[in-house]
Design an enzyme around this catalytic site. Sequence first.
Site, PDB file in Angstrom:
ATOM      1  N   LEU A 286       0.811  -1.213   0.000  1.00 49.91           N
ATOM      2  CA  LEU A 286       0.000   0.000   0.000  1.00 49.91           C
ATOM      3  C   LEU A 286       0.849   1.270   0.000  1.00 49.91           C
ATOM      4  O   LEU A 286       1.913   1.321   0.601  1.00 49.91           O
ATOM      5  CB  LEU A 286      -0.909   0.003   1.231  1.00 49.91           C
ATOM      6  CG  LEU A 286      -1.855  -1.203   1.357  1.00 49.91           C
ATOM      7  CD1 LEU A 286      -2.674  -1.095   2.642  1.00 49.91           C
ATOM      8  CD2 LEU A 286      -2.772  -1.317   0.140  1.00 49.91           C
TER       9      LEU A 286
ATOM     10  N   GLY B 104      -1.644   6.414  -2.685  1.00 46.76           N
ATOM     11  CA  GLY B 104      -2.743   6.277  -3.656  1.00 46.76           C
ATOM     12  C   GLY B 104      -3.833   5.376  -3.101  1.00 46.76           C
ATOM     13  O   GLY B 104      -5.016   5.741  -3.082  1.00 46.76           O
ATOM     14  N   HIS B 105      -3.426   4.206  -2.602  1.00 51.06           N
ATOM     15  CA  HIS B 105      -4.395   3.297  -1.983  1.00 51.06           C
ATOM     16  C   HIS B 105      -5.042   3.953  -0.755  1.00 51.06           C
ATOM     17  O   HIS B 105      -6.260   3.860  -0.557  1.00 51.06           O
ATOM     18  CB  HIS B 105      -3.705   2.022  -1.493  1.00 51.06           C
ATOM     19  CG  HIS B 105      -3.026   1.209  -2.541  1.00 51.06           C
ATOM     20  ND1 HIS B 105      -1.664   1.049  -2.585  1.00 51.06           N
ATOM     21  CD2 HIS B 105      -3.516   0.489  -3.580  1.00 51.06           C
ATOM     22  CE1 HIS B 105      -1.339   0.258  -3.595  1.00 51.06           C
ATOM     23  NE2 HIS B 105      -2.445  -0.087  -4.233  1.00 51.06           N
TER      24      HIS B 105
ATOM     25  N   LYS C 207      -5.740   6.729 -11.686  1.00 53.03           N
ATOM     26  CA  LYS C 207      -4.429   6.290 -12.191  1.00 53.03           C
ATOM     27  C   LYS C 207      -4.588   5.126 -13.184  1.00 53.03           C
ATOM     28  O   LYS C 207      -3.924   5.073 -14.195  1.00 53.03           O
ATOM     29  CB  LYS C 207      -3.573   5.889 -10.995  1.00 53.03           C
ATOM     30  CG  LYS C 207      -2.567   4.804 -11.203  1.00 53.03           C
ATOM     31  CD  LYS C 207      -1.237   5.370 -11.542  1.00 53.03           C
ATOM     32  CE  LYS C 207      -0.155   4.330 -11.736  1.00 53.03           C
ATOM     33  NZ  LYS C 207      -0.487   2.957 -11.507  1.00 53.03           N
ATOM     34  N   ASP C 208      -5.492   4.192 -12.858  1.00 54.00           N
ATOM     35  CA  ASP C 208      -5.767   3.065 -13.751  1.00 54.00           C
ATOM     36  C   ASP C 208      -7.099   3.361 -14.460  1.00 54.00           C
ATOM     37  O   ASP C 208      -8.107   2.690 -14.231  1.00 54.00           O
ATOM     38  CB  ASP C 208      -5.835   1.766 -12.956  1.00 54.00           C
ATOM     39  CG  ASP C 208      -4.521   1.478 -12.256  1.00 54.00           C
ATOM     40  OD1 ASP C 208      -3.641   0.876 -12.877  1.00 54.00           O
ATOM     41  OD2 ASP C 208      -4.360   1.907 -11.092  1.00 54.00           O
TER      42      ASP C 208
ATOM     43  N   VAL D 224      -2.951  10.073  -7.047  1.00 56.38           N
ATOM     44  CA  VAL D 224      -2.039  10.654  -6.056  1.00 56.38           C
ATOM     45  C   VAL D 224      -0.614  10.539  -6.587  1.00 56.38           C
ATOM     46  O   VAL D 224      -0.230   9.488  -7.123  1.00 56.38           O
ATOM     47  CB  VAL D 224      -2.165   9.933  -4.697  1.00 56.38           C
ATOM     48  CG1 VAL D 224      -1.181  10.500  -3.685  1.00 56.38           C
ATOM     49  CG2 VAL D 224      -3.596  10.046  -4.180  1.00 56.38           C
TER      50      VAL D 224
ATOM     51  N   MET E 219       1.970   7.643  -8.032  1.00 58.00           N
ATOM     52  CA  MET E 219       2.362   6.591  -7.090  1.00 58.00           C
ATOM     53  C   MET E 219       1.954   5.232  -7.622  1.00 58.00           C
ATOM     54  O   MET E 219       0.884   5.080  -8.210  1.00 58.00           O
ATOM     55  CB  MET E 219       1.711   6.834  -5.736  1.00 58.00           C
ATOM     56  CG  MET E 219       2.330   8.002  -5.042  1.00 58.00           C
ATOM     57  SD  MET E 219       1.950   7.950  -3.298  1.00 58.00           S
ATOM     58  CE  MET E 219       2.790   9.436  -2.782  1.00 58.00           C
TER      59      MET E 219
HETATM   60  P1  AMP Z   1      -3.402  -1.846  -7.231  1.00 64.25           P
HETATM   61  O1  AMP Z   1      -3.017  -2.303  -5.850  1.00 64.25           O
HETATM   62  O2  AMP Z   1      -2.259  -1.277  -8.014  1.00 64.25           O
HETATM   63  O3  AMP Z   1      -4.211  -2.874  -7.965  1.00 64.25           O
HETATM   64  O4  AMP Z   1      -4.377  -0.621  -7.022  1.00 64.25           O
HETATM   65  C1  AMP Z   1      -5.531  -0.710  -6.219  1.00 64.25           C
HETATM   66  C2  AMP Z   1      -6.377   0.518  -6.418  1.00 64.25           C
HETATM   67  O5  AMP Z   1      -5.625   1.672  -6.069  1.00 64.25           O
HETATM   68  C3  AMP Z   1      -6.818   0.701  -7.882  1.00 64.25           C
HETATM   69  O6  AMP Z   1      -8.153   1.181  -7.902  1.00 64.25           O
HETATM   70  C4  AMP Z   1      -5.848   1.732  -8.376  1.00 64.25           C
HETATM   71  O7  AMP Z   1      -6.362   2.518  -9.440  1.00 64.25           O
HETATM   72  C5  AMP Z   1      -5.664   2.604  -7.138  1.00 64.25           C
HETATM   73  N1  AMP Z   1      -4.412   3.347  -7.225  1.00 64.25           N
HETATM   74  C6  AMP Z   1      -3.165   2.850  -7.484  1.00 64.25           C
HETATM   75  N2  AMP Z   1      -2.259   3.857  -7.552  1.00 64.25           N
HETATM   76  C7  AMP Z   1      -2.948   5.005  -7.346  1.00 64.25           C
HETATM   77  C8  AMP Z   1      -2.581   6.388  -7.297  1.00 64.25           C
HETATM   78  N3  AMP Z   1      -1.326   6.796  -7.478  1.00 64.25           N
HETATM   79  N4  AMP Z   1      -3.559   7.289  -7.075  1.00 64.25           N
HETATM   80  C9  AMP Z   1      -4.846   6.903  -6.893  1.00 64.25           C
HETATM   81  N5  AMP Z   1      -5.253   5.624  -6.913  1.00 64.25           N
HETATM   82  C10 AMP Z   1      -4.319   4.682  -7.141  1.00 64.25           C
END
Ligand code: AMP
Length: 281
Positions: free
Chosen positions: A33, A36-37, A149-150, A176, A184
């Site tokens: 984490l 962003g998370h 971000k995604d 973020v 991030m």
């Molecule tokens: P992940 O663990 O990479 O699968 O991401 C989990 C959630 O966090 C997804 O909805 C991502 O889009 C979101 N997320 C990842 N990085 C960021 C970030 N930098 N800013 C905002 N949300 C993020």
Amino acid sequence: MELVRDIPSLKKIVNRVRKEGENIGFVPTMGFLHEGHLSLMRAARAENDFLAISIFVNPKQFGAGEDYEDYPRDLERDRELARSTGCDLVFYPAAREMYPEGFSTYVEVEGLTETLCGASRPGHFKGVTTVVLKLFNLVAPHRAYFGQKDAQQALVLRKMVEDLNVDLELLIQPTVREPDNLAMSSRNKYLAPEHRRQAPLIYQGLQEAQQLLQSGERRAGKLKKRVQEVISRSEDAVIDYVEIVETGRLHPVEEVQDECLLAVAVKFGNTRLIDNVLLEV
Ligand code: AMP
């Protein structure tokens, strides 16, 4: 805060919470984490009675030769960070719990998944939609939070929720960034120091294209070229795609008229980074 690894324990807690009439906010993650998370978790915390997150590195969304084995994992650290946001429940299943022997059902959103990351990572979104629908069925949240971000992932999931009448509200939160504007990502940790120094060129390229648009240039080709030029100031950056698409069906546009998404994917060594901005005229 409870940490559960098996589905029966998860269902027991979720059923109790729903029976008590509480709203559940849910943030699915792959762990390791970062802010962003945590921003998604804080939003979910503020808007719901009960905050559940999942930490699951989903093997089905990684292609052959991608970084499934190497993806960063640190449960103890994640647990502390989750606790700090006031999280109530962490679901941390093993791959066998989610995909038992004989698992054979998949969810596929057509139309939005063939472009951008879908083109470079065949089968990726099928893995994402399958796991997220399973998690929605298990956690039964009232609201689920995803990051801009995604962007393609969020739009694909929004379409799945709409098409399959999933009974929840899907919210998309802003990206973020690090102080130097690199988005991030759990994968940033893998950047070699010289690549980490060059990686902010990605967002710099997106910003310069936004400025070019503000100054009147609407042709997608010119805007994309500006992004490519800026990112190419790094000799190590290998551009996977720079694309401008409309936000409904993610079709490429020739000219920016309505709201569009300017999205990029860039590789530094083995590390693939993505970022995007919304373009508005
Ligand atoms: P992940 O663990 O990479 O699968 O991401 C989990 C959630 O966090 C997804 O909805 C991502 O889009 C979101 N997320 C990842 N990085 C960021 C970030 N930098 N800013 C905002 N949300 C993020």
